[in-house]
Structure formats: structure tokens, C-alpha cells
Write a protein that holds these residues in place. Sequence first.
Motif, PDB file in Angstrom:
ATOM      1  N   LEU A  82       0.829  -1.207   0.000  1.00 32.19           N
ATOM      2  CA  LEU A  82       0.000   0.000   0.000  1.00 32.19           C
ATOM      3  C   LEU A  82       0.859   1.251   0.000  1.00 32.19           C
ATOM      4  O   LEU A  82       0.503   2.266  -0.618  1.00 32.19           O
ATOM      5  CB  LEU A  82      -0.926   0.000   1.222  1.00 32.19           C
ATOM      6  CG  LEU A  82      -1.977  -1.108   1.268  1.00 32.19           C
ATOM      7  CD1 LEU A  82      -2.774  -1.013   2.569  1.00 32.19           C
ATOM      8  CD2 LEU A  82      -2.909  -1.029   0.061  1.00 32.19           C
ATOM      9  N   ILE A 139       2.164   2.053  -3.501  1.00 31.88           N
ATOM     10  CA  ILE A 139       1.069   2.432  -4.398  1.00 31.88           C
ATOM     11  C   ILE A 139       0.527   3.810  -4.038  1.00 31.88           C
ATOM     12  O   ILE A 139       0.395   4.694  -4.879  1.00 31.88           O
ATOM     13  CB  ILE A 139      -0.053   1.378  -4.349  1.00 31.88           C
ATOM     14  CG1 ILE A 139       0.432   0.058  -4.949  1.00 31.88           C
ATOM     15  CG2 ILE A 139      -1.296   1.865  -5.094  1.00 31.88           C
ATOM     16  CD1 ILE A 139      -0.487  -1.116  -4.699  1.00 31.88           C
ATOM     17  N   ARG A 140       0.233   4.008  -2.767  1.00 32.19           N
ATOM     18  CA  ARG A 140      -0.410   5.253  -2.353  1.00 32.19           C
ATOM     19  C   ARG A 140       0.536   6.440  -2.312  1.00 32.19           C
ATOM     20  O   ARG A 140       0.103   7.581  -2.348  1.00 32.19           O
ATOM     21  CB  ARG A 140      -1.063   5.047  -0.988  1.00 32.19           C
ATOM     22  CG  ARG A 140      -2.290   4.141  -1.075  1.00 32.19           C
ATOM     23  CD  ARG A 140      -2.878   3.844   0.274  1.00 32.19           C
ATOM     24  NE  ARG A 140      -4.141   3.123   0.134  1.00 32.19           N
ATOM     25  CZ  ARG A 140      -4.783   2.535   1.135  1.00 32.19           C
ATOM     26  NH1 ARG A 140      -4.263   2.589   2.346  1.00 32.19           N
ATOM     27  NH2 ARG A 140      -5.923   1.913   0.930  1.00 32.19           N
ATOM     28  N   SER A 165      -2.834   3.165  -8.499  1.00 36.52           N
ATOM     29  CA  SER A 165      -3.836   2.136  -8.214  1.00 36.52           C
ATOM     30  C   SER A 165      -5.043   2.331  -9.120  1.00 36.52           C
ATOM     31  O   SER A 165      -6.188   2.312  -8.682  1.00 36.52           O
ATOM     32  CB  SER A 165      -4.252   2.205  -6.739  1.00 36.52           C
ATOM     33  OG  SER A 165      -4.729   3.493  -6.425  1.00 36.52           O
ATOM     34  N   SER A 166      -4.788   2.550 -10.394  1.00 32.43           N
ATOM     35  CA  SER A 166      -5.857   2.785 -11.369  1.00 32.43           C
ATOM     36  C   SER A 166      -6.440   1.458 -11.839  1.00 32.43           C
ATOM     37  O   SER A 166      -5.850   0.393 -11.621  1.00 32.43           O
ATOM     38  CB  SER A 166      -5.283   3.555 -12.558  1.00 32.43           C
ATOM     39  OG  SER A 166      -4.212   2.826 -13.129  1.00 32.43           O
ATOM     40  N   LEU A 202      -5.467  -6.602   0.369  1.00 29.61           N
ATOM     41  CA  LEU A 202      -5.222  -5.701  -0.756  1.00 29.61           C
ATOM     42  C   LEU A 202      -6.505  -5.441  -1.545  1.00 29.61           C
ATOM     43  O   LEU A 202      -6.742  -4.313  -2.005  1.00 29.61           O
ATOM     44  CB  LEU A 202      -4.138  -6.275  -1.665  1.00 29.61           C
ATOM     45  CG  LEU A 202      -2.737  -6.323  -1.041  1.00 29.61           C
ATOM     46  CD1 LEU A 202      -1.752  -7.012  -1.979  1.00 29.61           C
ATOM     47  CD2 LEU A 202      -2.239  -4.924  -0.687  1.00 29.61           C
ATOM     48  N   GLU A 220      -8.456  -2.852   0.391  1.00 31.39           N
ATOM     49  CA  GLU A 220      -7.893  -1.502   0.385  1.00 31.39           C
ATOM     50  C   GLU A 220      -7.786  -0.886  -1.012  1.00 31.39           C
ATOM     51  O   GLU A 220      -7.704   0.340  -1.140  1.00 31.39           O
ATOM     52  CB  GLU A 220      -6.505  -1.523   1.034  1.00 31.39           C
ATOM     53  CG  GLU A 220      -6.489  -1.970   2.479  1.00 31.39           C
ATOM     54  CD  GLU A 220      -7.182  -0.996   3.410  1.00 31.39           C
ATOM     55  OE1 GLU A 220      -7.314   0.190   3.033  1.00 31.39           O
ATOM     56  OE2 GLU A 220      -7.612  -1.410   4.504  1.00 31.39           O
ATOM     57  N   LEU A 221      -7.777  -1.727  -2.046  1.00 36.58           N
ATOM     58  CA  LEU A 221      -7.563  -1.235  -3.413  1.00 36.58           C
ATOM     59  C   LEU A 221      -8.711  -1.693  -4.316  1.00 36.58           C
ATOM     60  O   LEU A 221      -8.575  -2.624  -5.108  1.00 36.58           O
ATOM     61  CB  LEU A 221      -6.231  -1.756  -3.953  1.00 36.58           C
ATOM     62  CG  LEU A 221      -4.977  -1.385  -3.149  1.00 36.58           C
ATOM     63  CD1 LEU A 221      -3.773  -2.163  -3.644  1.00 36.58           C
ATOM     64  CD2 LEU A 221      -4.719   0.119  -3.238  1.00 36.58           C
ATOM     65  N   GLN A 269      -9.967  -0.674  -6.971  1.00 34.44           N
ATOM     66  CA  GLN A 269      -9.804  -0.589  -8.418  1.00 34.44           C
ATOM     67  C   GLN A 269      -8.854  -1.647  -8.976  1.00 34.44           C
ATOM     68  O   GLN A 269      -8.801  -1.862 -10.185  1.00 34.44           O
ATOM     69  CB  GLN A 269      -9.282   0.802  -8.802  1.00 34.44           C
ATOM     70  CG  GLN A 269     -10.195   1.949  -8.411  1.00 34.44           C
ATOM     71  CD  GLN A 269     -11.561   1.853  -9.061  1.00 34.44           C
ATOM     72  OE1 GLN A 269     -11.676   1.527 -10.237  1.00 34.44           O
ATOM     73  NE2 GLN A 269     -12.599   2.122  -8.287  1.00 34.44           N
ATOM     74  N   ALA A 270      -8.088  -2.285  -8.106  1.00 39.06           N
ATOM     75  CA  ALA A 270      -7.064  -3.213  -8.576  1.00 39.06           C
ATOM     76  C   ALA A 270      -7.661  -4.558  -8.980  1.00 39.06           C
ATOM     77  O   ALA A 270      -8.688  -4.986  -8.465  1.00 39.06           O
ATOM     78  CB  ALA A 270      -6.005  -3.419  -7.497  1.00 39.06           C
TER      79      ALA A 270
END
Length: 292
Positions: A105, A108-109, A115-116, A135, A138-139, A141-142
Amino acid sequence: MLLKDALNSAIAALTSAQVGSPRLNAETLLMFTLGCDRAHLFAHPERKLTPQEKINYQEAIAQRASGIPTQYITGHQEFWGMDLIVSPAVLIPRPETEHVVEAALGVIRNGVRASSPGFRIIDVGTGSGCIALALAKELPQAEIHATDISSAALEIARANAARHGLDRRIQFRQTDLLQGFDPGRFDLVVSNPPYVGESEEDQVQLEVRKFEPRNAVFGGPTGLEVIERLIPQAHAALKPGGLLIMEISGTIVEGVKRLLAGWSELRVVNDLQGIPRVAVAAKAHQPASVKE
């Protein structure tokens, strides 16, 4: 039998059996037996256990005294704020592994990686699914993938994904590490591979050696054998500049650095005890000096 008497008796039994944190274990198993929380234990010490509750609790304590981990008795373990199902088919998720999630994270952040939609992550050797689920949580869009060589482990991971409404977010596949995936497909490879050397077996807790899946704990004679296979496979699976994030230990940190010598942005993250715990490296735009 009163609740307080049952609890005191259990603490004494676990202490005699040299089980670590006897009170915590006794309380956890009593909460499991009664289906209550810790506040209930403290608020109702005079509550009488039914005959069946007494039998169930004594059986649970006997199992724990024999070395069976509490998590395998209750079938549950918390990880990243999620209650996960566990069984002897999977390694019990540990707080140290949350450092892998934090590292992922973080890169990425912090804008190092985006994290598109279409950002692809794969968790290798997913076990209970703990890293992949964290993950995915938290993500949103992934695109998340997860592998394990064990069909029994994948059954647990899929069940955990369904329990937390993440089953449509994670694609599971039974395979050895990253075999069968197209090259250059992923932005991030994460893994908690088996990294304990068989030469260290005597230093590993007896309950881990005896009850947790051996192929999830021991990586071979030195502990580097699985990682030595994973690194070139990860290199092939990653896009240029993609990241590999692995849980490791202080025992193998120098060996891991050597195996990642052809990568870029290599760094090691220590855990809260100052022990090397996570290796992070980026796929160099030039071929890494490892065997593919």
C-alpha cells in the motif's frame, strides 16, 4: 461449574502444560465455547456452565494443552481487521505478514505506482488468502489474483473471500508459484513464501512444526529454495518496473539480497522488533542477472 472456576481451572491446566499466554488462551477458548465476548466473561463470573458447555470447554483446553494452536481449535484468526477462517490446511496468518500489505500500500499510495483500473496484483502462495483479501479490501480498483499449490488451501481462501464479499474481486488459481501465467502481465507480485530452513527446525515452535502445514513453513535446507524459484518467475510475470514484495526473515536476508542483485530499488523493511521482514524490489528495465 461456575464460569470463573472453569476459567481458573483452564489457566492452571495450560500453565502446567507450559502453553504460552495461558490466560489469553483460556479466555479465548471460553469465549469460543460460550459464543460470547470478553466483556461477558468479566461481567458474569458467577454464570453457570451447562454440562455440555463444560465438556466442550474441557475438550478445547485439552486440545490446546496438547499443542494444537488456538486458531485451529476455534477455526478463526484476525488479519487486517478481518475475521478469517483457518484450518490445518493453511498457515495461521500472523501480524508480521501485515508488513507485506503495508509495504504494498505504501508504494502504491505514495505515488510510486498508480492504483488505477487495470493495476494487476498477484499473491503467490496465498494460503488463507489473507494478503490478497487485505489488498482487495484496500484497493477496490485493482485486479487481484492469487495462487496456491494446495487445493485445500484455496478452498479456505475462497471461503474467506466469499465471507467478506470479495469473491468477485479475486481470481484464484491452483498452480506452483507463478506457473502458467503470461509474461509481463502484473504490476505487483506479493508473497509470504516458505522461508524457514530445515536446518532451523529445532528453533521453530513445536506447535508450528507439529500442526501447521510443513510446505508453508519450510522452504528447503536453507530456507531460500522456494524464493530462489519464485524470483525469476516473478521477474518474468512482472511488467518493466513492476514490484516484487516478499516476507522474509533475518536468517535469509543476505541470501535474498544476493538473489535480487539484478533488480532495482531493492530495500528491506524491518518489523517492529527490528528484524528484517519484507524485501521490496523492482524489475529492472534490463534483464535481471538471474536464471529465468
